[in-house]
Design an enzyme around this catalytic site. Sequence first.
Site, mmCIF file in Angstrom:
data_model
loop_
_atom_site.group_PDB
_atom_site.id
_atom_site.type_symbol
_atom_site.label_atom_id
_atom_site.label_comp_id
_atom_site.label_asym_id
_atom_site.label_seq_id
_atom_site.Cartn_x
_atom_site.Cartn_y
_atom_site.Cartn_z
ATOM 1 N N SER A 1 -13.035 26.447 -102.084
ATOM 2 C CA SER A 1 -13.846 28.085 -102.256
ATOM 3 C C SER A 1 -14.085 27.716 -100.524
ATOM 4 O O SER A 1 -14.024 26.782 -100.024
ATOM 5 C CB SER A 1 -14.320 28.335 -103.191
ATOM 6 O OG SER A 1 -14.939 29.190 -102.561
ATOM 7 N N TYR B 1 -23.101 28.594 -107.076
ATOM 8 C CA TYR B 1 -21.502 28.479 -107.094
ATOM 9 C C TYR B 1 -21.161 27.338 -106.215
ATOM 10 O O TYR B 1 -20.021 26.601 -106.104
ATOM 11 C CB TYR B 1 -20.717 29.856 -107.182
ATOM 12 C CG TYR B 1 -19.169 29.422 -106.713
ATOM 13 C CD1 TYR B 1 -18.430 29.813 -108.088
ATOM 14 C CD2 TYR B 1 -18.675 29.928 -105.825
ATOM 15 C CE1 TYR B 1 -16.888 29.956 -108.222
ATOM 16 C CE2 TYR B 1 -16.781 30.445 -105.533
ATOM 17 C CZ TYR B 1 -16.576 29.937 -106.470
ATOM 18 O OH TYR B 1 -14.705 29.893 -106.545
HETATM 19 N N1 LIG Z 1 -10.889 34.745 -106.927
HETATM 20 C C1 LIG Z 1 -11.254 34.073 -105.591
HETATM 21 O O1 LIG Z 1 -11.497 35.169 -105.081
HETATM 22 C C2 LIG Z 1 -11.770 32.708 -105.624
HETATM 23 C C3 LIG Z 1 -12.212 32.038 -103.811
HETATM 24 C C4 LIG Z 1 -12.623 30.872 -104.289
HETATM 25 C C5 LIG Z 1 -11.925 30.129 -105.331
HETATM 26 N N2 LIG Z 1 -11.589 30.511 -106.513
HETATM 27 C C6 LIG Z 1 -11.146 29.426 -107.786
HETATM 28 O O2 LIG Z 1 -10.317 29.787 -108.294
HETATM 29 C C7 LIG Z 1 -10.156 29.099 -109.303
HETATM 30 C C8 LIG Z 1 -9.342 29.476 -110.382
HETATM 31 O O3 LIG Z 1 -9.965 30.674 -110.621
HETATM 32 P P1 LIG Z 1 -9.506 32.385 -110.492
HETATM 33 O O4 LIG Z 1 -9.995 33.269 -109.324
HETATM 34 O O5 LIG Z 1 -7.797 32.557 -110.946
HETATM 35 O O6 LIG Z 1 -10.373 33.484 -111.957
HETATM 36 P P2 LIG Z 1 -9.431 33.577 -113.456
HETATM 37 O O7 LIG Z 1 -11.028 34.023 -113.637
HETATM 38 O O8 LIG Z 1 -8.721 33.990 -113.345
HETATM 39 O O9 LIG Z 1 -8.813 32.098 -113.747
HETATM 40 C C9 LIG Z 1 -10.005 30.757 -114.370
HETATM 41 C C10 LIG Z 1 -9.677 30.512 -115.273
HETATM 42 O O10 LIG Z 1 -10.310 28.801 -115.953
HETATM 43 C C11 LIG Z 1 -10.706 30.031 -117.083
HETATM 44 N N3 LIG Z 1 -11.878 29.159 -117.751
HETATM 45 C C12 LIG Z 1 -13.430 29.143 -116.966
HETATM 46 N N4 LIG Z 1 -13.868 28.059 -117.627
HETATM 47 C C13 LIG Z 1 -13.057 27.692 -118.360
HETATM 48 C C14 LIG Z 1 -13.441 26.380 -119.485
HETATM 49 N N5 LIG Z 1 -14.770 25.585 -120.050
HETATM 50 N N6 LIG Z 1 -12.466 25.913 -119.807
HETATM 51 C C15 LIG Z 1 -11.502 25.925 -119.784
HETATM 52 N N7 LIG Z 1 -10.921 26.772 -118.907
HETATM 53 C C16 LIG Z 1 -11.844 27.779 -118.340
HETATM 54 C C17 LIG Z 1 -9.989 31.080 -117.857
HETATM 55 O O11 LIG Z 1 -9.970 31.078 -119.308
HETATM 56 C C18 LIG Z 1 -9.726 31.114 -116.437
HETATM 57 O O12 LIG Z 1 -8.099 31.534 -117.087
HETATM 58 C C19 LIG Z 1 -11.736 28.922 -109.321
HETATM 59 O O13 LIG Z 1 -12.068 27.547 -109.938
HETATM 60 C C20 LIG Z 1 -12.536 29.598 -108.852
HETATM 61 O O14 LIG Z 1 -13.883 29.159 -108.756
HETATM 62 C C21 LIG Z 1 -11.484 32.056 -106.470
#
Ligand SMILES: NC(=O)c1ccc[n+]([C@@H]2O[C@H](COP(=O)([O-])OP(=O)(O)OC[C@H]3O[C@@H](n4cnc5c(N)ncnc54)[C@H](O)[C@@H]3O)[C@@H](O)[C@H]2O)c1
Length: 249
Positions: free
Chosen positions: A140, A153
């Site tokens: 991130s 986080y």
């Molecule tokens: N959206 C943003 O702005 C952003 C920025 C930086 C990093 N990220 C990172 O991107 C990654 C994906 O997130 P996203 O933004 O696509 O959100 P999202 O919530 O759509 O996807 C996350 C997925 O992880 C699954 N998940 C969560 N906890 C879990 C567990 N204990 N076991 C199995 N599955 C689990 C959720 O069900 C979901 O499908 C994450 O690691 C997040 O920290 C997101």
Amino acid sequence: MMKKVVVITGAATGLGRATALKLATQGFNLVLVDFNEQQGLQTMKDAQALGAEALFVKADVSNEEEVKHYVAQAVETFGTIDFFFNNAGIMVPFRLLHDYTTEEYNRIMDINLKGPFLGIKHVIPVMLANGGGTIINTVSSNSFKPTAYNGIYSATKHALAAFTKSIGQDYQEQQIYAVGVAPNTMQTTIAQSATVTLDATVGAAIHASTGKNIAATADEVAESMIFAMENGKLLTGSIINCAGGEIYN
Ligand SMILES: NC(=O)c1ccc[n+]([C@@H]2O[C@H](COP(=O)([O-])OP(=O)(O)OC[C@H]3O[C@@H](n4cnc5c(N)ncnc54)[C@H](O)[C@@H]3O)[C@@H](O)[C@H]2O)c1
């Protein structure tokens, strides 16, 4: 030629799903992992409709038995693991560090850090037997600099960046590579669980701690995930910073 095998955690929604659907059109066998069974199965069906062989395994990435199970399912179904996306993650409510409960701390550390550790722990032996592989960690902008009210986080994402660097340093002779991909503002629903504490004070502090940046879709960031996966040898130990123009000093 044998099709390459890809395991993606957090494949039900957001970036994991977007990456899975792109890879589904590119001739990979997919193992899709999530604790959200309904949406995970939907990603599997959509990947199959695009022509991929795809398997969904329900697992909580913070539970070691369930991690062992998805790794075993991948090997049993497709023979090995070539690429592993440590992508599942959560956010917790925006708070100052002293306001977090220990339960909130434990939950996010378990999912965002112990989850990737358990994946690495159980996937690397498969990759060693396979003669190599590439791990892509979804880190991130919070791996470089915490945004306000986001301390735990940010700590998980700094630590996951450190795992990326450790693998880059320690597994060169084994042809096991690790690359981080760092989204900045990505349009998914992950922040919903954080915004429950969003008020004018918190909002102003977050705004002040965030440089101007261009938001990205999950589909756009998925292109960087695939670039990372295809260039593991070159990029190992490093992080692709999808900053969208924000400068980190
Ligand atoms: N959206 C943003 O702005 C952003 C920025 C930086 C990093 N990220 C990172 O991107 C990654 C994906 O997130 P996203 O933004 O696509 O959100 P999202 O919530 O759509 O996807 C996350 C997925 O992880 C699954 N998940 C969560 N906890 C879990 C567990 N204990 N076991 C199995 N599955 C689990 C959720 O069900 C979901 O499908 C994450 O690691 C997040 O920290 C997101």
